[in-house]
Design an enzyme around this catalytic site. Structure first.
Site, PDB file in Angstrom:
ATOM      1  N   ASP A 118       0.855  -1.187   0.000  1.00 27.84           N
ATOM      2  CA  ASP A 118       0.000   0.000   0.000  1.00 27.84           C
ATOM      3  C   ASP A 118       0.891   1.237   0.000  1.00 27.84           C
ATOM      4  OD1 ASP A 118      -3.000   0.677   0.332  1.00 27.84           O
ATOM      5  OD2 ASP A 118      -1.960   2.119   1.593  1.00 27.84           O
TER       6      ASP A 118
HETATM    7  C1  LIG Z   1       2.846   8.687  -5.535  1.00 29.94           C
HETATM    8  C2  LIG Z   1       2.583   7.662  -6.605  1.00 29.94           C
HETATM    9  C3  LIG Z   1       1.661   6.646  -6.415  1.00 29.94           C
HETATM   10  N1  LIG Z   1       1.417   5.745  -7.400  1.00 29.94           N
HETATM   11  C4  LIG Z   1       0.430   4.676  -7.223  1.00 29.94           C
HETATM   12  C5  LIG Z   1       0.968   3.410  -6.567  1.00 29.94           C
HETATM   13  C6  LIG Z   1      -0.293   2.706  -6.141  1.00 29.94           C
HETATM   14  O1  LIG Z   1      -0.740   1.884  -7.214  1.00 29.94           O
HETATM   15  C7  LIG Z   1      -1.291   3.839  -5.949  1.00 29.94           C
HETATM   16  C8  LIG Z   1      -1.714   3.976  -4.516  1.00 29.94           C
HETATM   17  O2  LIG Z   1      -2.793   3.143  -4.271  1.00 29.94           O
HETATM   18  P1  LIG Z   1      -2.725   1.753  -3.479  1.00 29.94           P
HETATM   19  O3  LIG Z   1      -4.002   1.612  -2.728  1.00 29.94           O
HETATM   20  O4  LIG Z   1      -1.438   1.637  -2.732  1.00 29.94           O
HETATM   21  O5  LIG Z   1      -2.692   0.687  -4.627  1.00 29.94           O
HETATM   22  P2  LIG Z   1      -3.723   0.360  -5.773  1.00 29.94           P
HETATM   23  O6  LIG Z   1      -5.134   0.600  -5.340  1.00 29.94           O
HETATM   24  O7  LIG Z   1      -3.267   1.058  -7.028  1.00 29.94           O
HETATM   25  O8  LIG Z   1      -3.467  -1.183  -6.005  1.00 29.94           O
HETATM   26  P3  LIG Z   1      -3.665  -2.437  -4.986  1.00 29.94           P
HETATM   27  O9  LIG Z   1      -4.693  -3.302  -5.644  1.00 29.94           O
HETATM   28  O10 LIG Z   1      -2.318  -3.063  -4.906  1.00 29.94           O
HETATM   29  O11 LIG Z   1      -4.151  -1.922  -3.659  1.00 29.94           O
HETATM   30  O12 LIG Z   1      -0.635   5.046  -6.367  1.00 29.94           O
HETATM   31  C9  LIG Z   1       2.107   5.796  -8.600  1.00 29.94           C
HETATM   32  O13 LIG Z   1       1.886   4.970  -9.489  1.00 29.94           O
HETATM   33  N2  LIG Z   1       3.042   6.777  -8.789  1.00 29.94           N
HETATM   34  C10 LIG Z   1       3.319   7.725  -7.844  1.00 29.94           C
HETATM   35  O14 LIG Z   1       4.182   8.600  -8.080  1.00 29.94           O
END
Ligand SMILES: Cc1cn([C@H]2C[C@H](O)[C@@H](COP(=O)(O)OP(=O)(O)OP(=O)(O)O)O2)c(=O)[nH]c1=O
Length: 244
Positions: A118
């Site tokens: 996360d």
């Molecule tokens: C700050 C930042 C975040 N992110 C993304 C990473 C994560 O995918 C998202 C944060 O949300 P998360 O809830 O961590 O992940 P998600 O919902 O995309 O996927 P999961 O099914 O694994 O829970 O933001 C980027 O891609 N680039 C960036 O620079």
């Protein structure tokens, strides 16, 4: 981390790749010749099954970058609402744990290793999750403009004998953004599904003037820590990488 958003999705076997093990260095013997069949089978037998608990294509891509191809990908369906007064580091660690636990339950017996993560952006005690809409993304970008903030990514690996976790924090400085830059960025749509409403690996890479910490953690999965967790828990990494 948009409040209360649940994810949907069914188990997505990585299919041909996972089943055949063709591009996972952990599962290949390297030669592909018939003579090498027995050693390949032996090597495969000792590699635990790996389930990635994520709907994020970035997490799958980052694992692929170090040659790890999960046997299955199963998005976690959890309530992502922060608790009252919950601090960013506590929150992100809890989310990773809960995602991994939910996926382990859904995968049932024989899940082997379950990996989940996360990511949140935070400024002070304020958690900036995934913006619900363009207005919230704009508010986040105005807040981050011209300032330093932090990105926390928690990784949780559920093993048959318990959970292992890592928390990786990265400091990011964003240049001052003009109204025109923010409007254009909002139109790009890149902010969707990204913590803090930006993607360092995309257009917003042009907004980031400094980063101290782990670039891959900002993108969603800290590779050094994840590789160490996997290797330390029976999942061999050969660092052969994807085919050039
Ligand atoms: C700050 C930042 C975040 N992110 C993304 C990473 C994560 O995918 C998202 C944060 O949300 P998360 O809830 O961590 O992940 P998600 O919902 O995309 O996927 P999961 O099914 O694994 O829970 O933001 C980027 O891609 N680039 C960036 O620079």
């Amino acid at each position: 981390m948009s409040a209360g958003r649940a994810r949907t999705g069914a188990t997505v076997p990585t299919g041909e790749v996972g089943a055949a093990g063709a591009s996972s260095p952990a599962r290949t013997g390297g030669t592909g010749s018939a003579d090498a069949a027995a050693p390949v089978a032996d090597a495969a037998a000792s590699v635990p099954r790996l389930v990635l608990g994520s709907a994020s294509p970035r997490r799958l891509d980052l694992l692929a970058q170090i040659g790890v191809v999960p046997d299955a990908v199963l998005p976690a369906e959890i309530d992502e609402t922060p608790g009252p007064g919950e601090l960013p580091r506590d929150y992100v660690a809890r989310m990773a744990r809960e995602k991994a636990a939910a996926v382990a339950r859904a995968a049932g017996d024989g899940a082997g290793l379950v990996l989940a993560a996360d990511t949140v952006v935070f400024a002070g005690r304020r958690i900036l999750g995934k913006p619900a809409d363009a207005a919230e993304a704009a508010a986040f970008l105005y807040l981050l403009s011209g300032r330093r903030h932090r990105v926390a990514t928690a990784v949780c690996l559920l093993c048959p004998d318990g959970a292992r976790a890592r928390l990786v924090e990265t400091r990011v400085r964003m240049k001052r953004l003009s109204d025109a830059e923010i409007s254009a960025y909002l139109r790009s749509g890149e902010w969707r599904g990204k913590a803090g409403g930006y993607a360092i690996q995309g257009i917003a890479g042009a907004f980031v003037s400094e980063i101290i910490g782990s670039y891959t953690a900002v993108v969603g999965l800290p590779l050094a820590e994840t590789a160490a967790l996997l290797a330390g828990n029976g999942y061999p990494l050969r660092f052969e990488g994807p085919a050039a």
